[in-house]
Scaffold this motif. Structure first.
Motif, PDB file in Angstrom:
ATOM      1  N   ALA A  11       0.733  -1.090   0.027  1.00 35.48           N
ATOM      2  CA  ALA A  11       0.070  -0.066  -0.035  1.00 35.48           C
ATOM      3  C   ALA A  11       0.853   1.258  -0.004  1.00 35.48           C
ATOM      4  CB  ALA A  11      -0.903   0.256   1.150  1.00 35.48           C
ATOM      5  N   ALA A  12       1.936   1.252  -0.846  1.00 35.41           N
ATOM      6  CA  ALA A  12       2.830   2.400  -0.847  1.00 35.41           C
ATOM      7  C   ALA A  12       2.030   3.486  -1.679  1.00 35.41           C
ATOM      8  CB  ALA A  12       4.087   2.220  -1.328  1.00 35.41           C
ATOM      9  N   GLY A  13       1.065   3.229  -2.565  1.00 35.37           N
ATOM     10  CA  GLY A  13       0.234   3.804  -3.277  1.00 35.37           C
ATOM     11  C   GLY A  13       0.871   4.570  -4.378  1.00 35.37           C
ATOM     12  N   GLN A  14       2.147   4.105  -4.944  1.00 38.24           N
ATOM     13  CA  GLN A  14       3.049   4.808  -6.028  1.00 38.24           C
ATOM     14  C   GLN A  14       1.953   4.370  -7.428  1.00 38.24           C
ATOM     15  OE1 GLN A  14       6.576   5.899  -6.325  1.00 38.24           O
ATOM     16  NE2 GLN A  14       7.577   4.350  -4.672  1.00 38.24           N
ATOM     17  N   ALA A  32      -1.381   4.130  -7.636  1.00 40.37           N
ATOM     18  CA  ALA A  32      -2.592   4.935  -7.608  1.00 40.37           C
ATOM     19  C   ALA A  32      -1.886   6.614  -7.970  1.00 40.37           C
ATOM     20  CB  ALA A  32      -3.137   4.895  -6.241  1.00 40.37           C
ATOM     21  N   MET A  33      -0.726   6.612  -7.741  1.00 38.46           N
ATOM     22  CA  MET A  33      -0.151   8.006  -7.961  1.00 38.46           C
ATOM     23  C   MET A  33       0.232   8.222  -9.428  1.00 38.46           C
ATOM     24  SD  MET A  33       2.643  10.424  -5.698  1.00 38.46           S
ATOM     25  CE  MET A  33       3.317   8.541  -5.484  1.00 38.46           C
ATOM     26  N   VAL A  34       0.748   7.139  -9.970  1.00 38.11           N
ATOM     27  CA  VAL A  34       1.244   7.291 -11.493  1.00 38.11           C
ATOM     28  C   VAL A  34       0.007   6.911 -12.415  1.00 38.11           C
ATOM     29  CG1 VAL A  34       3.737   7.372 -10.949  1.00 38.11           C
ATOM     30  CG2 VAL A  34       2.593   5.167 -11.632  1.00 38.11           C
ATOM     31  N   ASP A  36      -6.399   2.040  -7.738  1.00 38.17           N
ATOM     32  CA  ASP A  36      -7.039   2.922  -6.901  1.00 38.17           C
ATOM     33  C   ASP A  36      -6.378   2.143  -5.405  1.00 38.17           C
ATOM     34  OD1 ASP A  36      -8.334   4.802  -5.438  1.00 38.17           O
ATOM     35  OD2 ASP A  36     -10.468   4.214  -5.944  1.00 38.17           O
ATOM     36  N   GLN A  37      -6.741   2.918  -4.409  1.00 36.28           N
ATOM     37  CA  GLN A  37      -6.512   2.088  -3.204  1.00 36.28           C
ATOM     38  C   GLN A  37      -7.688   1.963  -2.210  1.00 36.28           C
ATOM     39  OE1 GLN A  37      -3.112   5.198  -2.204  1.00 36.28           O
ATOM     40  NE2 GLN A  37      -2.383   3.442  -1.191  1.00 36.28           N
ATOM     41  N   GLU A  49       5.108   2.374 -15.904  1.00 34.22           N
ATOM     42  CA  GLU A  49       5.882   3.142 -14.705  1.00 34.22           C
ATOM     43  C   GLU A  49       5.373   2.558 -13.275  1.00 34.22           C
ATOM     44  OE1 GLU A  49       5.706   7.412 -14.529  1.00 34.22           O
ATOM     45  OE2 GLU A  49       7.290   7.649 -13.328  1.00 34.22           O
ATOM     46  N   ALA A  67       4.352  -0.425 -12.478  1.00 31.46           N
ATOM     47  CA  ALA A  67       4.880  -1.661 -12.265  1.00 31.46           C
ATOM     48  C   ALA A  67       6.291  -1.650 -11.798  1.00 31.46           C
ATOM     49  CB  ALA A  67       4.779  -2.615 -13.547  1.00 31.46           C
ATOM     50  N   ALA A  68       7.068  -0.586 -12.573  1.00 32.55           N
ATOM     51  CA  ALA A  68       8.401  -0.473 -12.405  1.00 32.55           C
ATOM     52  C   ALA A  68       8.632   0.097 -10.604  1.00 32.55           C
ATOM     53  CB  ALA A  68       9.124   0.682 -13.516  1.00 32.55           C
ATOM     54  N   VAL A  69       7.807   1.083 -10.146  1.00 35.67           N
ATOM     55  CA  VAL A  69       8.016   1.860  -9.070  1.00 35.67           C
ATOM     56  C   VAL A  69       7.668   1.128  -7.968  1.00 35.67           C
ATOM     57  CG1 VAL A  69       8.476   4.125 -10.003  1.00 35.67           C
ATOM     58  CG2 VAL A  69       6.100   3.375  -9.117  1.00 35.67           C
ATOM     59  N   CYS A  70       6.637  -0.050  -8.301  1.00 27.74           N
ATOM     60  CA  CYS A  70       6.071  -0.602  -7.221  1.00 27.74           C
ATOM     61  C   CYS A  70       7.154  -1.192  -6.227  1.00 27.74           C
ATOM     62  CB  CYS A  70       5.192  -1.585  -7.527  1.00 27.74           C
ATOM     63  SG  CYS A  70       4.513  -2.797  -6.236  1.00 27.74           S
ATOM     64  N   PRO A  71       6.995  -1.021  -4.761  1.00 24.53           N
ATOM     65  CA  PRO A  71       8.147  -1.310  -4.231  1.00 24.53           C
ATOM     66  C   PRO A  71       8.064  -2.880  -3.693  1.00 24.53           C
ATOM     67  CG  PRO A  71       6.600  -0.006  -2.832  1.00 24.53           C
ATOM     68  CD  PRO A  71       6.203   0.096  -4.257  1.00 24.53           C
TER      69      PRO A  71
END
Lengths: 399, 65
Positions: free
Chosen positions: B12-15, B17-19, B25-26, B50, B52-56
């Protein structure tokens, strides 16, 4: 192993934003020596960090013998800390993190943007109305996260001086354990009282939400108090440092500052500029730490079960394979895959909030004060290097 | 493009939903991501890549049919 380099390494005064040369020149995985004389592994490359920070063969359980603690104080208190998102692995970590995520969700934080804008505009109004030069750390850097976080948690602003002092003591490298305990205890006692009040009379804030979870049996009272102090402390000096250091870095790159100023009404540009400043500054400079629970082969090295592992975030953020020409501040480069907030399941809980704070500051401060300038020579700006994150002791500015 | 989301991994870092707010959504109560559109239109592909790439947590997988 007497030639094993000491970690954390000291930055060069001439190039204070970049990580120490020893980090940029380090092998992808090498041994370092830390404060207690132990020699954990240091992992410096972006791709290796992405792989390993989601690898279940590494644990964040700081109670395990051999864990490479950040400081003497942290080692001393580690056995007494309850299970938290900061010291548990999945699946326990997943359960705990899901109890605290809600207030930091992107849409919740976005909803706060107008409020954050008002806070920042108010601080700039006060600054412009007063005498100058002024110290930007005190005028903007520290008050922004204090005002925002105390509001979100539901901690009265009247207590902010107490929190700032307790936070600074709790994260300093030099704090000795005898000194640290009372400040952490005082913070905990205060938050415990406040939580009891919020359970009796809930308001629209994070402590009330945690209170409801305590009542529902989803988390314990002690977990809620510890999480409350962690949220306060973690969001404080980090955001403050990004505001003051970001301003200093931009004043040193006038063409980038000009670019940001002229495009400050473009939310996409501003968002990326904040990511690039997060990458370029990577303020958390004492690494994030794990312990191997199984053997791990990495390049030609075997990390043995029981070995400590430190991930050097600036190493990843200055890895030319991920960010070409990393020493250049370039607000237009794609920077979002940086590790300034860490990576993996433990990536910063408050990152969305930090992003909005930084976006609002970076898009407002230089637009409203276009003649902002350093009031002392750059060489006289005093850095604060001793904490988990680095920052500035003060930033005298004028306009 | 087909998007697969491994919910148990989500932190649930939310990245995402941001990009890629049109695709992710969250959830209100715990911030866990919700995949809104497993076959997003082409104009969303860059943002989804993007995300998928930034999902921690590496919880987003993309396959191209």
């Amino acid at each position: 192993m007497s030639d094993t380099p000491y970690y954390p390494m000291t930055r060069q005064a001439t190039c204070p934003f970049a990580p120490a040369a020893a980090i940029r020149d380090a092998e992808p995985v090498s041994k370092v020596r830390i404060w207690d004389g132990s020699t954990p592994w240091l992992v410096t490359r972006h791709a290796d960090q992405r792989d390993l920070l989601n690898d279940p063969r590494l644990s964040i359980d700081e109670k395990k013998p051999g864990y490479p603690h950040m400081t003497k104080a942290r080692a001393a208190i580690a056995p007494h800390i309850p299970e938290l998102i900061t010291n548990t692995d999945p699946p326990e970590h997943t359960r705990l993190r899901r109890t605290v995520n809600a207030p930091f969700m992107v849409k919740r934080v976005e909803a706060l943007r107008p409020q954050i804008q008002r806070v920042i505009d108010g601080l700039i109004d006060d600054m412009l109305a007063g005498p100058h030069p002024v110290d930007l750390v005190q005028a903007i850097g520290l008050p922004v996260p204090t005002l925002v976080i105390t509001e979100i948690l539901g901690v009265p602003y009247a207590d902010h001086a107490f929190f700032q002092a307790a936070s600074r003591r709790a994260i300093s490298h030099d704090t000795d354990p005898d000194d640290d305990a009372p400040s952490g205890q005082a913070l905990g006692e205060y938050l415990g009282e406040l939580l009891t009040q919020k359970i009796a009379a809930p308001a629209d804030d994070v402590l009330s939400e945690m209170g409801a979870r305590v009542t529902a049996g989803e988390m314990t009272f002690a977990e809620a108090v510890t999480m409350g102090s962690a949220i306060l402390i973690a969001g404080h000096e980090t955001s403050a440092s990004m505001i003051s250091l970001g301003t200093l870095a931009l004043l040193r790159s006038p063409e980038q500052l000009e670019l940001l100023r002229t495009r400050s009404d473009d939310p996409k540009f501003v968002a990326n500029a904040a990511e690039e400043l997060l990458r370029y500054l990577t303020i958390v400079h004492s690494g994030i730490r794990r312990i191997a629970v199984e053997d791990i082969e990495l390049h030609d090295t075997v990390i043995r079960a029981g070995d400590g592992v430190i991930f050097e975030l600036a190493g990843a953020n200055y890895d030319p394979a991920a960010f070409p020409d990393p020493e250049r501040l370039d607000l237009t480069r794609p920077a979002r895959s940086h590790h300034a907030f860490g990576y993996g399941a433990h990536q910063c809980l408050g990152q969305s909030l930090a992003r909005v704070e930084l976006q609002v500051v970076y898009s407002t401060l230089y637009r409203r004060i276009p003649t902002l300038a350093l009031a002392v020579p750059f060489e006289e700006v005093e850095f604060a290097m001793e904490g988990v994150a680095y920052g500035l002791k003060s930033l005298p500015v004028t306009w | 493009m087909k998007v697969e989301f491994d919910e148990p991994k989500c932190v649930a870092a939310g990245q995402c939903a941001m990009v890629a707010p049109d695709v992710f959504d969250q959830r209100d109560d715990d911030g866990v991501a919700i995949l809104l559109d497993p076959t997003p239109p082409e104009d969303q592909h860059d943002s989804v890549r993007e995300a998928a790439a930034v999902c921690p947590a590496a919880a987003i997988r993309l396959t191209t049919p």
